[in-house]
Design a protein around this motif. Structure first.
Motif, PDB file in Angstrom:
ATOM      1  N   TYR A   1      -8.343   5.609 -14.347  1.00  0.00           N
ATOM      2  CA  TYR A   1      -7.430   4.535 -13.756  1.00  0.00           C
ATOM      3  C   TYR A   1      -7.498   4.941 -12.238  1.00  0.00           C
ATOM      4  CZ  TYR A   1      -3.394   2.292 -11.937  1.00  0.00           C
ATOM      5  OH  TYR A   1      -2.501   1.715 -11.197  1.00  0.00           O
ATOM      6  N   PHE A   2      -8.225   4.095 -11.442  1.00  0.00           N
ATOM      7  CA  PHE A   2      -7.907   4.248  -9.844  1.00  0.00           C
ATOM      8  C   PHE A   2      -6.992   3.344  -9.628  1.00  0.00           C
ATOM      9  CE2 PHE A   2      -9.071   2.829  -5.648  1.00  0.00           C
ATOM     10  CZ  PHE A   2      -9.369   4.026  -5.041  1.00  0.00           C
ATOM     11  N   ALA A   3      -5.753   4.259  -9.038  1.00  0.00           N
ATOM     12  CA  ALA A   3      -4.691   3.827  -8.413  1.00  0.00           C
ATOM     13  C   ALA A   3      -4.577   3.756  -6.772  1.00  0.00           C
ATOM     14  CB  ALA A   3      -3.418   4.701  -8.885  1.00  0.00           C
ATOM     15  N   PHE A   4      -3.906   2.886  -6.169  1.00  0.00           N
ATOM     16  CA  PHE A   4      -4.186   2.881  -4.598  1.00  0.00           C
ATOM     17  C   PHE A   4      -2.743   2.409  -4.019  1.00  0.00           C
ATOM     18  CE2 PHE A   4      -6.123  -0.989  -6.507  1.00  0.00           C
ATOM     19  CZ  PHE A   4      -4.990  -1.931  -6.184  1.00  0.00           C
ATOM     20  N   GLY A   5      -1.881   1.859  -4.970  1.00  0.00           N
ATOM     21  CA  GLY A   5      -0.411   1.500  -4.551  1.00  0.00           C
ATOM     22  C   GLY A   5       0.464   2.462  -5.011  1.00  0.00           C
ATOM     23  N   SER A   6       1.736   1.927  -5.581  1.00  0.00           N
ATOM     24  CA  SER A   6       2.748   2.762  -6.032  1.00  0.00           C
ATOM     25  C   SER A   6       2.265   3.781  -7.008  1.00  0.00           C
ATOM     26  CB  SER A   6       3.763   1.914  -6.199  1.00  0.00           C
ATOM     27  OG  SER A   6       3.519   1.231  -7.485  1.00  0.00           O
ATOM     28  N   ASN A   7       1.332   3.494  -7.852  1.00  0.00           N
ATOM     29  CA  ASN A   7       0.956   4.573  -8.833  1.00  0.00           C
ATOM     30  C   ASN A   7       0.361   5.672  -8.350  1.00  0.00           C
ATOM     31  OD1 ASN A   7       2.048   3.078 -10.986  1.00  0.00           O
ATOM     32  ND2 ASN A   7       0.485   1.937 -11.572  1.00  0.00           N
ATOM     33  N   LEU A   8       0.052   5.532  -6.976  1.00  0.00           N
ATOM     34  CA  LEU A   8      -0.481   6.879  -6.536  1.00  0.00           C
ATOM     35  C   LEU A   8       0.632   8.257  -6.819  1.00  0.00           C
ATOM     36  CD1 LEU A   8      -1.509   5.786  -2.737  1.00  0.00           C
ATOM     37  CD2 LEU A   8      -3.036   6.640  -4.726  1.00  0.00           C
ATOM     38  N   LEU A   9       1.907   7.618  -6.926  1.00  0.00           N
ATOM     39  CA  LEU A   9       3.047   8.617  -7.086  1.00  0.00           C
ATOM     40  C   LEU A   9       2.914   8.871  -8.557  1.00  0.00           C
ATOM     41  CD1 LEU A   9       4.944  10.229  -5.613  1.00  0.00           C
ATOM     42  CD2 LEU A   9       6.610   8.502  -6.181  1.00  0.00           C
ATOM     43  N   LYS A  10       2.707  10.355  -8.979  1.00  0.00           N
ATOM     44  CA  LYS A  10       2.797  10.558 -10.681  1.00  0.00           C
ATOM     45  C   LYS A  10       4.012  10.058 -11.121  1.00  0.00           C
ATOM     46  CE  LYS A  10       1.493  14.427 -13.479  1.00  0.00           C
ATOM     47  NZ  LYS A  10       0.862  15.753 -13.557  1.00  0.00           N
ATOM     48  N   GLU A  11       5.242  10.365 -10.368  1.00  0.00           N
ATOM     49  CA  GLU A  11       6.455  10.084 -11.040  1.00  0.00           C
ATOM     50  C   GLU A  11       6.667   8.725 -11.174  1.00  0.00           C
ATOM     51  OE1 GLU A  11       6.744  14.113  -8.978  1.00  0.00           O
ATOM     52  OE2 GLU A  11       6.102  12.172  -8.613  1.00  0.00           O
ATOM     53  N   ARG A  12       5.864   7.846 -10.478  1.00  0.00           N
ATOM     54  CA  ARG A  12       5.994   6.303 -10.536  1.00  0.00           C
ATOM     55  C   ARG A  12       5.237   5.660 -11.683  1.00  0.00           C
ATOM     56  NH1 ARG A  12       6.966   1.351 -11.809  1.00  0.00           N
ATOM     57  NH2 ARG A  12       5.749  -0.295 -10.847  1.00  0.00           N
TER      58      ARG A  12
ATOM     59  N   PRO B   1     -16.739  -5.876   2.772  1.00  0.00           N
ATOM     60  CA  PRO B   1     -18.013  -4.985   3.000  1.00  0.00           C
ATOM     61  C   PRO B   1     -17.609  -4.061   4.125  1.00  0.00           C
ATOM     62  CG  PRO B   1     -18.680  -7.153   2.558  1.00  0.00           C
ATOM     63  CD  PRO B   1     -17.270  -7.089   2.774  1.00  0.00           C
ATOM     64  N   GLY B   2     -17.801  -2.825   4.264  1.00  0.00           N
ATOM     65  CA  GLY B   2     -17.674  -1.752   5.276  1.00  0.00           C
ATOM     66  C   GLY B   2     -16.340  -1.133   5.437  1.00  0.00           C
ATOM     67  N   SER B   3     -15.148  -1.788   4.458  1.00  0.00           N
ATOM     68  CA  SER B   3     -14.105  -1.076   4.659  1.00  0.00           C
ATOM     69  C   SER B   3     -13.973  -0.084   3.406  1.00  0.00           C
ATOM     70  CB  SER B   3     -12.855  -1.914   4.113  1.00  0.00           C
ATOM     71  OG  SER B   3     -12.825  -3.043   5.163  1.00  0.00           O
ATOM     72  N   GLU B   4     -12.657   0.607   2.927  1.00  0.00           N
ATOM     73  CA  GLU B   4     -12.721   1.571   1.855  1.00  0.00           C
ATOM     74  C   GLU B   4     -11.356   1.902   1.487  1.00  0.00           C
ATOM     75  OE1 GLU B   4     -14.587   4.997   3.204  1.00  0.00           O
ATOM     76  OE2 GLU B   4     -12.970   6.001   4.382  1.00  0.00           O
ATOM     77  N   VAL B   5     -10.896   2.115   0.270  1.00  0.00           N
ATOM     78  CA  VAL B   5      -9.622   2.278   0.023  1.00  0.00           C
ATOM     79  C   VAL B   5      -9.586   3.497  -0.775  1.00  0.00           C
ATOM     80  CG1 VAL B   5      -7.782   1.464  -1.771  1.00  0.00           C
ATOM     81  CG2 VAL B   5      -9.101  -0.180  -0.323  1.00  0.00           C
ATOM     82  N   TRP B   6      -8.686   4.511  -0.340  1.00  0.00           N
ATOM     83  CA  TRP B   6      -8.730   5.887  -1.189  1.00  0.00           C
ATOM     84  C   TRP B   6      -7.627   5.580  -2.101  1.00  0.00           C
ATOM     85  CZ3 TRP B   6     -11.161  10.533  -0.312  1.00  0.00           C
ATOM     86  CH2 TRP B   6     -12.095  10.579   0.332  1.00  0.00           C
ATOM     87  N   GLY B   7      -7.809   6.486  -3.315  1.00  0.00           N
ATOM     88  CA  GLY B   7      -6.902   6.635  -4.074  1.00  0.00           C
ATOM     89  C   GLY B   7      -6.924   7.578  -5.121  1.00  0.00           C
ATOM     90  N   VAL B   8      -6.308   7.685  -6.189  1.00  0.00           N
ATOM     91  CA  VAL B   8      -5.942   8.657  -7.182  1.00  0.00           C
ATOM     92  C   VAL B   8      -6.602   8.250  -8.394  1.00  0.00           C
ATOM     93  CG1 VAL B   8      -4.937  10.245  -8.769  1.00  0.00           C
ATOM     94  CG2 VAL B   8      -4.003   9.856  -6.047  1.00  0.00           C
TER      95      VAL B   8
ATOM     96  N   ALA C   1       0.359   9.236  -1.812  1.00  0.00           N
ATOM     97  CA  ALA C   1      -0.916   9.527  -0.850  1.00  0.00           C
ATOM     98  C   ALA C   1      -0.847  11.244  -0.548  1.00  0.00           C
ATOM     99  CB  ALA C   1      -1.138   8.663   0.197  1.00  0.00           C
ATOM    100  N   GLU C   2       0.195  11.590   0.095  1.00  0.00           N
ATOM    101  CA  GLU C   2       0.723  12.906   0.400  1.00  0.00           C
ATOM    102  C   GLU C   2       0.647  13.729  -0.797  1.00  0.00           C
ATOM    103  OE1 GLU C   2       3.968  15.007   3.176  1.00  0.00           O
ATOM    104  OE2 GLU C   2       3.846  13.002   3.094  1.00  0.00           O
ATOM    105  N   GLN C   3       1.443  13.389  -1.859  1.00  0.00           N
ATOM    106  CA  GLN C   3       1.454  14.257  -3.222  1.00  0.00           C
ATOM    107  C   GLN C   3      -0.059  14.835  -3.582  1.00  0.00           C
ATOM    108  OE1 GLN C   3       2.308  12.392  -6.860  1.00  0.00           O
ATOM    109  NE2 GLN C   3       4.169  13.501  -6.977  1.00  0.00           N
TER     110      GLN C   3
ATOM    111  N   TYR D   1      -6.282   8.379   6.459  1.00  0.00           N
ATOM    112  CA  TYR D   1      -5.613   7.502   5.496  1.00  0.00           C
ATOM    113  C   TYR D   1      -4.264   7.362   5.461  1.00  0.00           C
ATOM    114  CZ  TYR D   1      -6.215   4.031   1.775  1.00  0.00           C
ATOM    115  OH  TYR D   1      -5.903   2.702   1.094  1.00  0.00           O
ATOM    116  N   LEU D   2      -3.563   8.543   5.262  1.00  0.00           N
ATOM    117  CA  LEU D   2      -2.213   8.606   5.179  1.00  0.00           C
ATOM    118  C   LEU D   2      -1.447   8.010   6.458  1.00  0.00           C
ATOM    119  CD1 LEU D   2       0.122   9.561   3.589  1.00  0.00           C
ATOM    120  CD2 LEU D   2      -0.133  11.868   4.752  1.00  0.00           C
ATOM    121  N   LYS D   3      -2.009   8.333   7.928  1.00  0.00           N
ATOM    122  CA  LYS D   3      -1.694   7.709   9.188  1.00  0.00           C
ATOM    123  C   LYS D   3      -1.616   6.050   9.028  1.00  0.00           C
ATOM    124  CE  LYS D   3      -2.515  11.590  11.998  1.00  0.00           C
ATOM    125  NZ  LYS D   3      -3.499  12.160  12.906  1.00  0.00           N
ATOM    126  N   ARG D   4      -2.819   5.623   8.470  1.00  0.00           N
ATOM    127  CA  ARG D   4      -2.848   4.258   8.149  1.00  0.00           C
ATOM    128  C   ARG D   4      -1.903   3.775   7.446  1.00  0.00           C
ATOM    129  NH1 ARG D   4      -9.125   3.600   6.730  1.00  0.00           N
ATOM    130  NH2 ARG D   4      -8.330   1.984   5.476  1.00  0.00           N
TER     131      ARG D   4
END
Length: 178
Positions: free
Chosen positions: A11-22, A67-74, A138-140, A147-150
């Motif tokens: 599962y690729f998470a990019f929002g609140s599910n980046l945080l394991k506890e969530r 096109p040309g953008s990117e989203v980082w996640g877990v 994102a930090e965890q 990306y974190l700064k964005r």
């Protein structure tokens, strides 16, 4: 590792599910696999109806083709038994999000993952609490500093009442005390 190894899925998470506890509130089997980047998509925040009320009191994350953008996640590995609870958390049964299969670039090569895209997107800024959970996740998980700064630069709606973050804080505190 592939999308369907031994009774699990990626599962690729990019929002609140980046945080394991969530994520583990409803999906205790979730375990960290790796971080990755979804090319040709951008991260947006919004609602599935113009004036939808939700537990986050503001816009929530979605991805949109760009096109040309990117989203980082877990990328999380979850047991197949949590597929339905993840779908329910994302509101698939209510038509809020649709599941999507995407190829995510990782240090270990491309991985096929399940992710979610909002239906009937209406732009709306996130609450400060939602943004905080996204940034903490994102930090965890060590997403790139740029990306974190964005993420930290995202404007919020200044909501200041209770939210899902109130359920997550005690879980994070327990982990710190262990």
């Amino acid at each position: 590792m592939s999308a369907a190894t031994n009774g699990t899925f990626m599962y690729f998470a990019f929002g609140s599910n980046l945080l394991k506890e969530r994520l583990q509130l409803a999906n205790p089997s979730a375990s960290f696999c790796t971080t990755g980047r979804l090319k040709d998509y951008e991260l947006n925040f919004g609602l599935w109806q113009k004036h939808a009320n939700n537990t986050w009191h503001g816009g929530v994350a979605t991805i949109q083709s760009n096109p040309g953008s990117e989203v980082w996640g877990v990328i999380w590995t979850l047991s197949n038994e949590h597929l339905m609870s993840l779908d329910n958390q994302e509101g698939v049964n209510k038509g809020i999000y649709s599941p999507l299969e995407v190829s995510v670039e990782t240090d270990q090569g491309p991985m096929l993952c399940r992710t979610y895209q909002m239906n009937n997107f209406h732009p709306c800024p996130p609450s400060p609490q939602y943004k905080q959970v996204v940034c903490m996740g994102a930090e965890q998980n060590g997403l790139p500093v740029e990306y974190l700064k964005r993420l930290e630069a995202i404007q919020t709606n200044n909501y200041s009442g209770p939210s899902v973050l109130d359920q997550i804080r005690p879980l994070m505190k327990q982990k710190l005390e262990v």
